[in-house]
Design an enzyme around this catalytic site. Structure first.
Site, mmCIF file in Angstrom:
data_model
loop_
_atom_site.group_PDB
_atom_site.id
_atom_site.type_symbol
_atom_site.label_atom_id
_atom_site.label_comp_id
_atom_site.label_asym_id
_atom_site.label_seq_id
_atom_site.Cartn_x
_atom_site.Cartn_y
_atom_site.Cartn_z
ATOM 1 N N GLY A 148 17.561 -17.395 58.466
ATOM 2 C CA GLY A 148 17.810 -16.535 57.318
ATOM 3 C C GLY A 148 16.532 -15.798 56.965
ATOM 4 O O GLY A 148 15.630 -15.621 57.784
ATOM 5 N N ARG A 149 16.430 -15.380 55.701
ATOM 6 C CA ARG A 149 15.254 -14.617 55.273
ATOM 7 C C ARG A 149 13.974 -15.433 55.430
ATOM 8 O O ARG A 149 12.974 -14.946 55.936
ATOM 9 C CB ARG A 149 15.429 -14.187 53.814
ATOM 10 C CG ARG A 149 16.595 -13.227 53.572
ATOM 11 C CD ARG A 149 16.766 -12.963 52.084
ATOM 12 N NE ARG A 149 17.844 -12.038 51.801
ATOM 13 C CZ ARG A 149 19.111 -12.397 51.641
ATOM 14 N NH1 ARG A 149 19.445 -13.678 51.740
ATOM 15 N NH2 ARG A 149 20.045 -11.505 51.369
ATOM 16 N N THR A 230 11.655 -27.500 54.062
ATOM 17 C CA THR A 230 11.517 -26.890 52.742
ATOM 18 C C THR A 230 12.872 -26.420 52.226
ATOM 19 O O THR A 230 12.942 -25.635 51.284
ATOM 20 C CB THR A 230 10.553 -25.684 52.794
ATOM 21 O OG1 THR A 230 11.028 -24.751 53.777
ATOM 22 C CG2 THR A 230 9.137 -26.117 53.130
ATOM 23 N N SER A 231 13.948 -26.884 52.843
ATOM 24 C CA SER A 231 15.290 -26.405 52.499
ATOM 25 C C SER A 231 16.001 -27.367 51.555
ATOM 26 O O SER A 231 15.982 -27.175 50.343
ATOM 27 C CB SER A 231 16.099 -26.185 53.779
ATOM 28 O OG SER A 231 17.332 -25.571 53.481
ATOM 29 N N ARG A 232 16.626 -28.412 52.086
ATOM 30 C CA ARG A 232 17.308 -29.416 51.280
ATOM 31 C C ARG A 232 17.090 -30.782 51.917
ATOM 32 O O ARG A 232 17.182 -30.946 53.134
ATOM 33 C CB ARG A 232 18.810 -29.121 51.168
ATOM 34 C CG ARG A 232 19.143 -27.974 50.213
ATOM 35 C CD ARG A 232 18.849 -28.372 48.777
ATOM 36 N NE ARG A 232 19.228 -27.370 47.808
ATOM 37 C CZ ARG A 232 18.391 -26.477 47.271
ATOM 38 N NH1 ARG A 232 17.122 -26.452 47.678
ATOM 39 N NH2 ARG A 232 18.805 -25.630 46.351
ATOM 40 N N GLU A 261 15.793 -36.852 44.498
ATOM 41 C CA GLU A 261 14.687 -36.223 43.784
ATOM 42 C C GLU A 261 14.776 -36.556 42.304
ATOM 43 O O GLU A 261 15.851 -36.524 41.722
ATOM 44 C CB GLU A 261 14.724 -34.699 43.995
ATOM 45 C CG GLU A 261 14.483 -34.304 45.441
ATOM 46 C CD GLU A 261 14.436 -32.800 45.669
ATOM 47 O OE1 GLU A 261 14.601 -32.046 44.687
ATOM 48 O OE2 GLU A 261 14.223 -32.377 46.816
ATOM 49 N N HIS A 280 8.984 -30.481 45.794
ATOM 50 C CA HIS A 280 9.946 -29.374 45.719
ATOM 51 C C HIS A 280 9.319 -28.155 45.038
ATOM 52 O O HIS A 280 9.862 -27.616 44.070
ATOM 53 C CB HIS A 280 11.214 -29.810 44.966
ATOM 54 C CG HIS A 280 12.423 -28.992 45.356
ATOM 55 N ND1 HIS A 280 13.693 -29.515 45.408
ATOM 56 C CD2 HIS A 280 12.553 -27.682 45.700
ATOM 57 C CE1 HIS A 280 14.558 -28.567 45.756
ATOM 58 N NE2 HIS A 280 13.886 -27.446 45.941
ATOM 59 N N ALA A 282 8.018 -25.426 47.019
ATOM 60 C CA ALA A 282 7.820 -24.374 48.012
ATOM 61 C C ALA A 282 8.003 -22.977 47.433
ATOM 62 O O ALA A 282 7.297 -22.044 47.800
ATOM 63 C CB ALA A 282 8.759 -24.575 49.203
#
Length: 334
Positions: A148-149, A230-232, A261, A280, A282
């Site tokens: 993705g981006r 750094t996503s989930r 978390e 969390h 990022a």
């Protein structure tokens, strides 16, 4: 005057924009769900950086819009919001560069054992440089799961800045999609894992991506590889990851997100010397926070003014949305 609850702290520009638009801003007294619940009753909008379960959505009968501070909306009960006719807006591009930079930071910090070296220096352990192996990323292969981006920006930085070879596995990517220079597509997660020295996860959390890195898939990775997420947190089976890090199957991991978390102090991950952990953050550069808060506020203002927002998770809700004009007048505003 419509009311917006800001559930967790955001950049001040968000509240400033909302206030200038004539919206009453209420900051929740704390970031936890109980604190958010205490101020939800009269909310017409809520801006959230964490969870928003169905019961909190139901606690605001006049809720007309939910703004998600960021890209991932898996912690919001989007289905319940959609059922009630409440649009959920999000910010798909406000913090992507910050997240990509952080992923690169975790790659470098893990390879060069930056956090461990810092701790050794602070306690006067100067022999650290003779005892701990470090890796150079130049010439290594970076495997990106999900182009993705964020993944695109990371691939560009790693390729141009570090001279890394880039492999990509992204099931949703069209077959004719143009990839950047030096980027090669592979057909399966297995192929990506087998060929990559560093694996960076950039996929959303869904039923089909839950624990995409598990004992079986980790066993397919190159010995001594690095994992960056750094996503989930739910993309990784942390029990399997801990085992692979303990037994030396993997060189290390750089993690900004976790299955639970906040990460508990007794988490096995917290006790591993070959892991770099961040809470969390990022997407939390000042520039990204400013952009994200601004985009959230702008979309809230648009919805409350009857204007279609730029980014809705479920666009189909718009034509049957709950609107301020259709709500009964509250006694406190009568």
């Amino acid at each position: 005057m419509p009311t917006c609850v800001i559930a967790q702290p955001i950049h001040p520009v968000g509240a400033q924009l909302l206030g200038a638009a004539g919206i009453d801003v209420i900051q929740a007294p704390g970031p936890d769900l109980a604190s958010v619940r205490s101020v939800m009753a009269n909310a017409n909008a809520v801006l959230v950086r964490d969870s928003l379960p169905a019961d909190l959505i139901d606690a605001a009968p006049g809720l007309c819009v939910i703004a998600n501070h960021g890209t991932g909306t898996d912690k919001i009960d989007v289905a319940r919001a959609t059922e009630l006719g409440v649009p959920v807006v999000y910010t798909p591009d406000a913090n992507v560069r910050a997240v990509a930079e952080h992923a690169l930071t975790l790659m470098l910090a893990t390879a060069h054992q930056a956090a461990q070296a810092d701790a050794a220096t602070r306690r006067g352990h100067w022999r650290f440089k003779y005892e701990q192996p470090m890796l150079s990323l130049h010439g290594k292969t970076l495997g990106i799961a999900g182009l993705g981006r964020t993944g695109r920006i990371l691939s560009e930085m790693a390729s141009r800045g570090l001279g890394m070879r880039i492999l990509v596995w992204s099931p949703s990517l069209p077959a004719d999609e143009t990839l950047g220079e030096g980027v090669t597509r592979v057909d399966s997660l297995e192929a990506l894992l087998q060929a990559s020295d560093v694996v960076a996860l950039h996929r959303p959390l869904r039923a089909d991506t839950q624990h995409m890195l598990n004992a079986a898939t980790i066993s397919q990775m190159k010995p001594g590889a690095i994992v960056v997420n750094t996503s989930r947190g739910g993309l990784i089976d942390e029990v399997a990851l801990v085992e692979a890090l303990r037994n030396g199957r993997l060189f290390g991991a750089g993690l900004d997100v976790f299955e639970q978390e906040p990460l508990t102090a007794d988490s096995p991950l917290a006790g591993l010397p070959n892991v770099v952990l961040t809470p969390h953050v990022a997407g939390s550069s000042q520039e990204a926070l400013h952009a994200t808060a601004s985009q959230c506020a702008e979309q809230i203002i648009a919805v409350l003014n009857g204007q279609r927002p730029a980014h809705m998770v479920r666009p189909e809700v718009w034509d049957r949305r709950r609107q301020l004009s259709s709500l009964p007048v509250r006694e406190d505003h009568a």
